[in-house]
Enzyme design. Structure first.
Site, mmCIF file in Angstrom:
data_model
loop_
_atom_site.group_PDB
_atom_site.id
_atom_site.type_symbol
_atom_site.label_atom_id
_atom_site.label_comp_id
_atom_site.label_asym_id
_atom_site.label_seq_id
_atom_site.Cartn_x
_atom_site.Cartn_y
_atom_site.Cartn_z
ATOM 1 N N TYR A 141 41.944 51.209 41.791
ATOM 2 C CA TYR A 141 42.381 49.952 42.406
ATOM 3 C C TYR A 141 41.253 49.380 43.277
ATOM 4 O O TYR A 141 40.852 48.224 43.128
ATOM 5 C CB TYR A 141 43.639 50.214 43.245
ATOM 6 C CG TYR A 141 44.032 49.121 44.212
ATOM 7 C CD1 TYR A 141 44.808 48.042 43.795
ATOM 8 C CD2 TYR A 141 43.654 49.162 45.561
ATOM 9 C CE1 TYR A 141 45.196 47.048 44.690
ATOM 10 C CE2 TYR A 141 44.028 48.179 46.457
ATOM 11 C CZ TYR A 141 44.801 47.125 46.019
ATOM 12 O OH TYR A 141 45.171 46.143 46.899
ATOM 13 N N LYS A 145 38.970 46.024 43.003
ATOM 14 C CA LYS A 145 39.004 45.006 44.061
ATOM 15 C C LYS A 145 37.577 44.728 44.572
ATOM 16 O O LYS A 145 37.209 43.585 44.846
ATOM 17 C CB LYS A 145 39.883 45.459 45.230
ATOM 18 C CG LYS A 145 41.358 45.598 44.943
ATOM 19 C CD LYS A 145 42.100 44.314 44.673
ATOM 20 C CE LYS A 145 42.258 43.414 45.863
ATOM 21 N NZ LYS A 145 43.084 42.213 45.520
HETATM 22 P P1 NAD Z 1 52.424 41.712 45.394
HETATM 23 O O1 NAD Z 1 52.524 42.717 44.296
HETATM 24 O O2 NAD Z 1 53.645 41.461 46.215
HETATM 25 O O3 NAD Z 1 51.926 40.316 44.809
HETATM 26 C C1 NAD Z 1 50.974 40.214 43.791
HETATM 27 C C2 NAD Z 1 51.417 39.120 42.845
HETATM 28 O O4 NAD Z 1 50.437 39.021 41.803
HETATM 29 C C3 NAD Z 1 52.771 39.402 42.174
HETATM 30 O O5 NAD Z 1 53.646 38.307 42.339
HETATM 31 C C4 NAD Z 1 52.401 39.613 40.712
HETATM 32 O O6 NAD Z 1 53.413 39.175 39.808
HETATM 33 C C5 NAD Z 1 51.125 38.782 40.596
HETATM 34 N N1 NAD Z 1 50.297 39.205 39.467
HETATM 35 C C6 NAD Z 1 49.970 40.479 39.110
HETATM 36 N N2 NAD Z 1 49.234 40.480 38.003
HETATM 37 C C7 NAD Z 1 49.067 39.184 37.644
HETATM 38 C C8 NAD Z 1 48.393 38.542 36.576
HETATM 39 N N3 NAD Z 1 47.751 39.241 35.627
HETATM 40 N N4 NAD Z 1 48.413 37.191 36.512
HETATM 41 C C9 NAD Z 1 49.078 36.470 37.456
HETATM 42 N N5 NAD Z 1 49.747 37.019 38.487
HETATM 43 C C10 NAD Z 1 49.743 38.367 38.578
HETATM 44 O O7 NAD Z 1 51.190 42.178 46.298
HETATM 45 P P2 NAD Z 1 50.865 41.789 47.821
HETATM 46 O O8 NAD Z 1 51.238 42.945 48.663
HETATM 47 O O9 NAD Z 1 51.384 40.427 48.134
HETATM 48 O O10 NAD Z 1 49.277 41.742 47.745
HETATM 49 C C11 NAD Z 1 48.609 40.503 47.566
HETATM 50 C C12 NAD Z 1 47.120 40.734 47.559
HETATM 51 O O11 NAD Z 1 46.727 41.356 48.774
HETATM 52 C C13 NAD Z 1 46.638 41.661 46.431
HETATM 53 O O12 NAD Z 1 45.445 41.120 45.904
HETATM 54 C C14 NAD Z 1 46.356 42.976 47.126
HETATM 55 O O13 NAD Z 1 45.316 43.667 46.470
HETATM 56 C C15 NAD Z 1 45.936 42.495 48.496
HETATM 57 N N6 NAD Z 1 46.202 43.445 49.577
HETATM 58 C C16 NAD Z 1 47.479 43.863 49.823
HETATM 59 C C17 NAD Z 1 47.721 44.760 50.874
HETATM 60 C C18 NAD Z 1 49.117 45.227 51.183
HETATM 61 O O14 NAD Z 1 49.267 46.090 52.078
HETATM 62 N N7 NAD Z 1 50.156 44.713 50.529
HETATM 63 C C19 NAD Z 1 46.642 45.214 51.653
HETATM 64 C C20 NAD Z 1 45.347 44.760 51.367
HETATM 65 C C21 NAD Z 1 45.135 43.864 50.324
#
Ligand code: NAD
Length: 243
Positions: A141, A145
């Site tokens: 992952y 990223k």
């Molecule tokens: P989430 O899973 O709730 O949201 C991600 C969204 O991306 C989902 O709605 C999913 O359907 C969509 N998605 C996935 N694959 C896709 C594709 N191929 N095409 C179009 N849409 C697609 O995740 P989140 O917790 O809201 O995280 C959002 C971002 O923040 C991510 O990039 C994640 O890497 C980053 N992030 C999250 C955290 C955390 O603690 N949640 C921490 C650091 C970074």
């Protein structure tokens, strides 16, 4: 919160936890916003169903929405045993987003990276965004990223596109489906009697609305810098931590 320009926004991954809060923050300041995602969870903004690894689908949404600023939050969740999916969505998908953005004259791309891209298995204290990813990523992952972040930053100021990447730490708040669900499962399974380490480890958490706000600030401030401004920034950075 005041928008510095009247950008039109496409939030990629806007059905997700963070994406949804970004959409709400944009709506609250009366911006025009659409969502691109593989699933639709909300119905109060125009929605484009698609996969970011399909450049044509992203292009189509950009054309139809008239977006001038992309906020790209899409990713499979952390913790899956599927390196190929991480690569396909985060690396190939982000490449497709960049190409579609340039082809459609989009001027801003804000990318949600992750604090995990710099984690090397040891404590990281008082670091800032100049710390590069370690040679070996923590997992598939974070490898994907980090690669996506690198591509987004490399795309900056090419083809009229300006880019920025943010590295949030663990997110918590309303709408979370990962962290609290996991903690609750541990509790339900009566697995709360285990301790890993000596209980002095620290971990950063960010309230999701603050992370969403950071994305809006990044979008608002994204613009070409003059030579003088670049020199001034470099001078400021000279006094910060030496990496
Ligand atoms: P989430 O899973 O709730 O949201 C991600 C969204 O991306 C989902 O709605 C999913 O359907 C969509 N998605 C996935 N694959 C896709 C594709 N191929 N095409 C179009 N849409 C697609 O995740 P989140 O917790 O809201 O995280 C959002 C971002 O923040 C991510 O990039 C994640 O890497 C980053 N992030 C999250 C955290 C955390 O603690 N949640 C921490 C650091 C970074």
């Amino acid at each position: 919160m005041v928008a510095s320009s009247r950008d039109v926004y496409l939030v990629i991954g806007g059905s997700g936890f963070l994406g949804r809060h970004i959409v709400e923050a944009l709506l609250a300041r009366k911006d025009t916003v659409s969502v691109f995602d593989i699933v639709q969870r909300h119905h109060d903004v125009p929605f484009y169903s698609g996969d970011i690894s399909e450049e044509g689908q992203v292009s189509d949404a950009l054309r139809k929405s008239g977006a001038t600023c992309i906020i790209h939050t899409a990713s499979p969740p952390h913790g899956m045993d599927d390196p190929a999916l991480y690569w396909k969505v985060n690396v190939d998908g982000t490449k497709a987003v960049i190409a579609a953005a340039v082809a459609n004259g989009v001027s801003k791309l804000v990318y949600t990276s992750s604090a995990g891209v710099v984690f090397n298995g040891h404590s990281l204290i008082n670091i800032d965004e100049r710390l590069p990813p370690p040679p070996k990523a923590m997992d598939a992952y974070n490898e994907s990223k980090a690669k996506a972040e690198e591509m987004v930053l490399e795309a900056n100021s090419k083809g009229g596109l300006y880019t920025v990447a943010l590295r949030p730490s663990g997110l918590f708040g309303p709408g979370d489906r990962q962290v609290f669900a996991g903690l609750f499962e541990v509790y339900q399974n009566n697995q709360t009697h285990f301790q890993i380490g000596d209980n002095t480890n620290l971990f950063d958490w960010t309230y999701v609305e603050n992370a969403a706000y950071a994305h809006l600030l990044a979008a608002d401030r994204l613009r070409p810098l003059s030579t003088e401004e670049v020199a001034e920034l470099k001078e400021q950075l000279r006094y910060a931590l030496p990496y």
